[in-house]
Design a protein around this motif. Structure first.
Motif, PDB file in Angstrom:
ATOM      1  N   GLU A  79       0.980  -1.242   0.070  1.00 52.32           N
ATOM      2  CA  GLU A  79       0.013   0.014  -0.069  1.00 52.32           C
ATOM      3  C   GLU A  79       0.858   1.354  -0.095  1.00 52.32           C
ATOM      4  O   GLU A  79       0.532   2.269  -0.551  1.00 52.32           O
ATOM      5  CB  GLU A  79      -0.896   0.004   1.187  1.00 52.32           C
ATOM      6  N   LEU A  80       1.936   1.111   0.800  1.00 53.23           N
ATOM      7  CA  LEU A  80       2.843   2.375   0.938  1.00 53.23           C
ATOM      8  C   LEU A  80       3.642   2.491  -0.354  1.00 53.23           C
ATOM      9  O   LEU A  80       3.932   3.881  -1.029  1.00 53.23           O
ATOM     10  CB  LEU A  80       3.833   2.316   1.982  1.00 53.23           C
ATOM     11  N   VAL A  81       4.078   1.298  -1.109  1.00 52.05           N
ATOM     12  CA  VAL A  81       4.726   1.540  -2.443  1.00 52.05           C
ATOM     13  C   VAL A  81       3.858   2.217  -3.334  1.00 52.05           C
ATOM     14  O   VAL A  81       4.197   3.144  -4.045  1.00 52.05           O
ATOM     15  CB  VAL A  81       5.094   0.200  -2.763  1.00 52.05           C
ATOM     16  N   ALA A  82       2.515   1.771  -3.415  1.00 48.43           N
ATOM     17  CA  ALA A  82       1.566   2.246  -4.361  1.00 48.43           C
ATOM     18  C   ALA A  82       1.427   3.886  -4.139  1.00 48.43           C
ATOM     19  O   ALA A  82       1.174   4.595  -4.956  1.00 48.43           O
ATOM     20  CB  ALA A  82       0.107   1.729  -4.342  1.00 48.43           C
ATOM     21  N   ALA A  83       1.381   4.308  -2.936  1.00 49.04           N
ATOM     22  CA  ALA A  83       1.178   5.665  -2.556  1.00 49.04           C
ATOM     23  C   ALA A  83       2.289   6.488  -2.877  1.00 49.04           C
ATOM     24  O   ALA A  83       2.202   7.684  -3.542  1.00 49.04           O
ATOM     25  CB  ALA A  83       0.810   5.786  -1.004  1.00 49.04           C
ATOM     26  N   CYS A  84       3.710   6.013  -2.911  1.00 49.39           N
ATOM     27  CA  CYS A  84       4.526   6.684  -3.171  1.00 49.39           C
ATOM     28  C   CYS A  84       4.965   6.695  -4.776  1.00 49.39           C
ATOM     29  O   CYS A  84       5.480   7.774  -5.053  1.00 49.39           O
ATOM     30  CB  CYS A  84       5.874   6.060  -2.592  1.00 49.39           C
ATOM     31  N   VAL A  85       4.583   5.639  -5.206  1.00 54.93           N
ATOM     32  CA  VAL A  85       4.582   5.928  -6.689  1.00 54.93           C
ATOM     33  C   VAL A  85       3.566   7.137  -7.194  1.00 54.93           C
ATOM     34  O   VAL A  85       3.889   7.952  -7.916  1.00 54.93           O
ATOM     35  CB  VAL A  85       4.166   4.570  -7.324  1.00 54.93           C
ATOM     36  N   GLU A  86       2.292   7.076  -6.463  1.00 46.91           N
ATOM     37  CA  GLU A  86       1.194   7.894  -6.840  1.00 46.91           C
ATOM     38  C   GLU A  86       1.824   9.372  -6.672  1.00 46.91           C
ATOM     39  O   GLU A  86       1.714  10.563  -7.471  1.00 46.91           O
ATOM     40  CB  GLU A  86      -0.082   7.805  -6.392  1.00 46.91           C
ATOM     41  N   GLN A  87       2.493   9.440  -5.488  1.00 44.17           N
ATOM     42  CA  GLN A  87       2.915  10.772  -5.097  1.00 44.17           C
ATOM     43  C   GLN A  87       4.264  11.282  -5.667  1.00 44.17           C
ATOM     44  O   GLN A  87       4.689  12.542  -5.418  1.00 44.17           O
ATOM     45  CB  GLN A  87       2.930  10.717  -3.515  1.00 44.17           C
ATOM     46  N   GLY A  88       5.061  10.309  -6.409  1.00 46.69           N
ATOM     47  CA  GLY A  88       6.230  10.708  -6.907  1.00 46.69           C
ATOM     48  C   GLY A  88       7.375  10.761  -5.684  1.00 46.69           C
ATOM     49  O   GLY A  88       8.476  11.536  -6.216  1.00 46.69           O
ATOM     50  N   THR A  89       7.359  10.129  -4.840  1.00 50.61           N
ATOM     51  CA  THR A  89       8.236  10.094  -3.774  1.00 50.61           C
ATOM     52  C   THR A  89       9.669   9.861  -4.448  1.00 50.61           C
ATOM     53  O   THR A  89       9.786   8.865  -5.036  1.00 50.61           O
ATOM     54  CB  THR A  89       8.121   9.364  -2.628  1.00 50.61           C
ATOM     55  N   HIS A 122      15.847  -8.330  -4.557  1.00 52.09           N
ATOM     56  CA  HIS A 122      16.685  -7.241  -3.790  1.00 52.09           C
ATOM     57  C   HIS A 122      15.651  -6.090  -3.868  1.00 52.09           C
ATOM     58  O   HIS A 122      15.268  -5.697  -4.809  1.00 52.09           O
ATOM     59  CB  HIS A 122      17.974  -7.084  -4.468  1.00 52.09           C
ATOM     60  N   ALA A 123      15.772  -5.438  -2.571  1.00 48.29           N
ATOM     61  CA  ALA A 123      14.841  -4.033  -2.585  1.00 48.29           C
ATOM     62  C   ALA A 123      15.037  -3.184  -3.690  1.00 48.29           C
ATOM     63  O   ALA A 123      13.795  -2.572  -4.161  1.00 48.29           O
ATOM     64  CB  ALA A 123      15.193  -3.756  -1.195  1.00 48.29           C
ATOM     65  N   ILE A 124      16.046  -3.042  -4.075  1.00 52.95           N
ATOM     66  CA  ILE A 124      16.197  -1.890  -5.120  1.00 52.95           C
ATOM     67  C   ILE A 124      15.757  -2.202  -6.356  1.00 52.95           C
ATOM     68  O   ILE A 124      14.976  -1.406  -7.108  1.00 52.95           O
ATOM     69  CB  ILE A 124      17.870  -1.359  -5.151  1.00 52.95           C
ATOM     70  N   LYS A 125      15.975  -3.314  -6.726  1.00 55.37           N
ATOM     71  CA  LYS A 125      15.115  -4.001  -7.935  1.00 55.37           C
ATOM     72  C   LYS A 125      13.709  -4.100  -8.053  1.00 55.37           C
ATOM     73  O   LYS A 125      13.047  -3.637  -8.735  1.00 55.37           O
ATOM     74  CB  LYS A 125      15.816  -5.374  -8.353  1.00 55.37           C
ATOM     75  N   GLN A 126      13.394  -4.330  -6.882  1.00 59.01           N
ATOM     76  CA  GLN A 126      11.859  -4.381  -6.534  1.00 59.01           C
ATOM     77  C   GLN A 126      11.171  -3.052  -6.536  1.00 59.01           C
ATOM     78  O   GLN A 126      10.169  -2.745  -7.299  1.00 59.01           O
ATOM     79  CB  GLN A 126      11.518  -5.008  -5.244  1.00 59.01           C
ATOM     80  N   MET A 127      12.018  -1.855  -5.948  1.00 57.36           N
ATOM     81  CA  MET A 127      11.592  -0.593  -6.102  1.00 57.36           C
ATOM     82  C   MET A 127      11.632  -0.068  -7.514  1.00 57.36           C
ATOM     83  O   MET A 127      10.401   0.573  -7.838  1.00 57.36           O
ATOM     84  CB  MET A 127      12.457   0.249  -5.039  1.00 57.36           C
ATOM     85  N   ILE A 128      12.500  -0.530  -8.402  1.00 54.62           N
ATOM     86  CA  ILE A 128      12.454   0.076  -9.648  1.00 54.62           C
ATOM     87  C   ILE A 128      11.590  -0.411 -10.505  1.00 54.62           C
ATOM     88  O   ILE A 128      10.711  -0.014 -11.069  1.00 54.62           O
ATOM     89  CB  ILE A 128      13.947  -0.029 -10.050  1.00 54.62           C
ATOM     90  N   ASP A 129      11.312  -1.928 -10.332  1.00 52.36           N
ATOM     91  CA  ASP A 129      10.188  -2.558 -10.862  1.00 52.36           C
ATOM     92  C   ASP A 129       8.989  -2.264 -10.685  1.00 52.36           C
ATOM     93  O   ASP A 129       7.999  -2.194 -11.417  1.00 52.36           O
ATOM     94  CB  ASP A 129      10.451  -4.199 -10.755  1.00 52.36           C
ATOM     95  N   ALA A 130       8.776  -1.612  -9.537  1.00 53.58           N
ATOM     96  CA  ALA A 130       7.424  -0.963  -8.923  1.00 53.58           C
ATOM     97  C   ALA A 130       6.945   0.403  -9.291  1.00 53.58           C
ATOM     98  O   ALA A 130       5.895   0.725  -9.359  1.00 53.58           O
ATOM     99  CB  ALA A 130       7.338  -1.024  -7.258  1.00 53.58           C
ATOM    100  N   GLY A 131       8.056   1.069 -10.133  1.00 52.97           N
ATOM    101  CA  GLY A 131       7.865   2.444 -10.502  1.00 52.97           C
ATOM    102  C   GLY A 131       8.063   3.423  -9.873  1.00 52.97           C
ATOM    103  O   GLY A 131       7.818   4.439  -9.858  1.00 52.97           O
ATOM    104  N   LEU A 132       8.918   3.206  -8.528  1.00 54.23           N
ATOM    105  CA  LEU A 132       9.410   4.154  -7.716  1.00 54.23           C
ATOM    106  C   LEU A 132      10.330   5.003  -8.174  1.00 54.23           C
ATOM    107  O   LEU A 132      11.219   4.371  -9.235  1.00 54.23           O
ATOM    108  CB  LEU A 132       9.757   3.345  -6.140  1.00 54.23           C
ATOM    109  N   ASN A 133      10.361   6.228  -7.897  1.00 51.58           N
ATOM    110  CA  ASN A 133      11.479   7.208  -8.306  1.00 51.58           C
ATOM    111  C   ASN A 133      12.866   6.999  -7.578  1.00 51.58           C
ATOM    112  O   ASN A 133      13.369   7.469  -6.481  1.00 51.58           O
ATOM    113  CB  ASN A 133      10.996   8.646  -8.047  1.00 51.58           C
ATOM    114  N   VAL A 134      13.777   6.106  -8.088  1.00 52.90           N
ATOM    115  CA  VAL A 134      15.003   5.843  -7.618  1.00 52.90           C
ATOM    116  C   VAL A 134      16.177   6.498  -8.146  1.00 52.90           C
ATOM    117  O   VAL A 134      16.257   6.440  -9.440  1.00 52.90           O
ATOM    118  CB  VAL A 134      15.210   4.200  -7.812  1.00 52.90           C
ATOM    119  N   THR A 135      16.823   6.757  -7.336  1.00 53.41           N
ATOM    120  CA  THR A 135      18.402   7.346  -7.776  1.00 53.41           C
ATOM    121  C   THR A 135      19.471   6.514  -7.382  1.00 53.41           C
ATOM    122  O   THR A 135      19.153   5.837  -6.172  1.00 53.41           O
ATOM    123  CB  THR A 135      18.534   8.873  -7.277  1.00 53.41           C
ATOM    124  N   ILE A 136      20.423   6.596  -7.995  1.00 52.94           N
ATOM    125  CA  ILE A 136      21.700   5.609  -7.813  1.00 52.94           C
ATOM    126  C   ILE A 136      22.723   6.406  -6.918  1.00 52.94           C
ATOM    127  O   ILE A 136      23.157   7.418  -7.786  1.00 52.94           O
ATOM    128  CB  ILE A 136      22.165   4.855  -8.788  1.00 52.94           C
TER     129      ILE A 136
END
Length: 350
Positions: free
Chosen positions: A228-238, A261-275
């Motif tokens: 649920e938090l992942v979806a909210a952060c995708v929507e909010q552009g966190t 791996h969490a970073i891979k999951q985050m990217i695959d989920a559409g979260l705004n990830v920086t390296i």
């Protein structure tokens, strides 16, 4: 050009880097000797840089901090850190530093700033790479010390100081109690970020956003435990400033090539990830290598690497006009690099 060369050459921004964690090992030894700081017996200096969890890592981090004493020391480590960033392709750097780790050994805050700010200005003159400073409060010291920390930051504020952070041992020290600190920082016009979800639960990510009102999250990996938090952060552009190498020593995700791996999951989920590189010499890495790791071990495509690079512009605290200009310029530059890639499967698999 193969994918590894592409990953090294792509333009980058560093948003999650700790000054003390970026001190070169040889510099650490020299400064420890100069300032009469005892370090544990060792053969190669790399033997000191072995840890299996965040608290053990912080012991070495504090030892390095203890070795930096005068303005010249701060100038040296700052300039060398920025030099390493630029050599890794960084065009801009926002970095943390831990004032309390030096105050504990009698170093005055103005002494720290004298060396750090002079090095930032010197490096921008010498290499054309601008940088900004984020003093960070150790959550282990509690709220009252945090309010005193903020008073100090505001008293000695300069244009280069753009925000505050919250770091150190996360799990026993959740973010919510620091709400008054972050509200006062916001009222003073400072940007805010917090380490959350590295060794602590997804709830720490939620509270950092909802209670502290941060502009971005540092690490954030345990967000993957809360769909649920992942979806909210995708929507909010966190925005999340992720650091691949340090996950292998400070989190439960030790294998960068693991599909979960969490970073891979985050990217695959559409979260705004920086390296980012976090504490590069302490994990035998640099910013360019972090991009290589996610390309090689997480199998990120050139387009995904491009997205991470452009997201770092959006996540930065640069002026909006600068962001627009850089985004347009970087898009053209990276697209030209992609067009020059060797598309043979072995070249793209690194």
């Amino acid at each position: 050009m193969d994918i590894e060369t592409f990953a090294r050459r792509i333009p980058k921004i560093e948003l999650h880097l700790h000054l003390e964690g970026a001190v070169r090992p040889a510099t650490f030894v020299e400064l420890a000797r100069k300032n009469h700081v005892d370090i544990p017996p060792h053969g190669e200096i790399a033997e000191l840089y072995r840890y299996d969890n965040l608290p053990d890592f912080l012991k070495i981090y504090d030892l390095v901090s203890r070795s930096i004493r005068d303005a010249d020391d701060f100038h040296r480590v700052t300039y060398e850190m920025l030099e390493s960033c630029a050599d890794s392709g960084a065009r801009y750097v926002e970095f943390f530093f831990s004032a309390h780790a030096h105050q504990a050994h009698g170093v005055a805050y103005p002494t720290m700033l004298t060396g750090i700010l002079a090095a930032m200005r010197d490096f921008e003159t010498d290499r054309g790479v601008p940088s900004r400073l984020i003093p960070a409060h150790s959550r282990e010291l509690g709220l009252q010390r945090g309010l005193e920390f903020l008073d100090m930051v505001l008293e000695h504020r300069s244009d280069e100081i753009i925000g505050i952070g919250l770091d150190y041992n996360e799990a026993p020290f959740p973010p919510a109690p620091f709400q008054p600190l972050f509200e006062r920082a916001a009222d003073a016009g400072l940007r805010r970020t917090a380490h959350a979800g590295e060794s602590g639960p997804a709830e720490n990510v939620r509270d950092s956003l909802a209670v502290l009102g941060v502009d971005r999250i540092d690490h954030g990996y345990h967000i993957v435990d809360d769909a649920e938090l992942v979806a909210a952060c995708v929507e909010q552009g966190t925005f999340f400033t992720c650091c691949p190498s340090t996950t292998t020593g400070t989190t439960i995700w030790r294998d960068l090539s693991a599909p979960d791996h969490a970073i891979k999951q985050m990217i695959d989920a559409g979260l705004n990830v920086t390296i980012n590189s976090d504490d590069p010499p302490m994990f035998r890495t640099d910013l360019a290598n972090e991009f290589v790791l996610v390309a090689r071990d997480m199998k990120l495509s050139p387009e995904q690497l491009k997205t991470c690079a452009l997201t770092s512009i959006d996540a930065s605290w640069l002026d909006d006009s600068v962001k627009r200009d850089w985004r347009a310029a970087w898009t053209a530059e990276i697209d030209a690099m992609i067009a020059d890639l060797d598309t043979a499967p072995e070249a793209l698999s690194a």
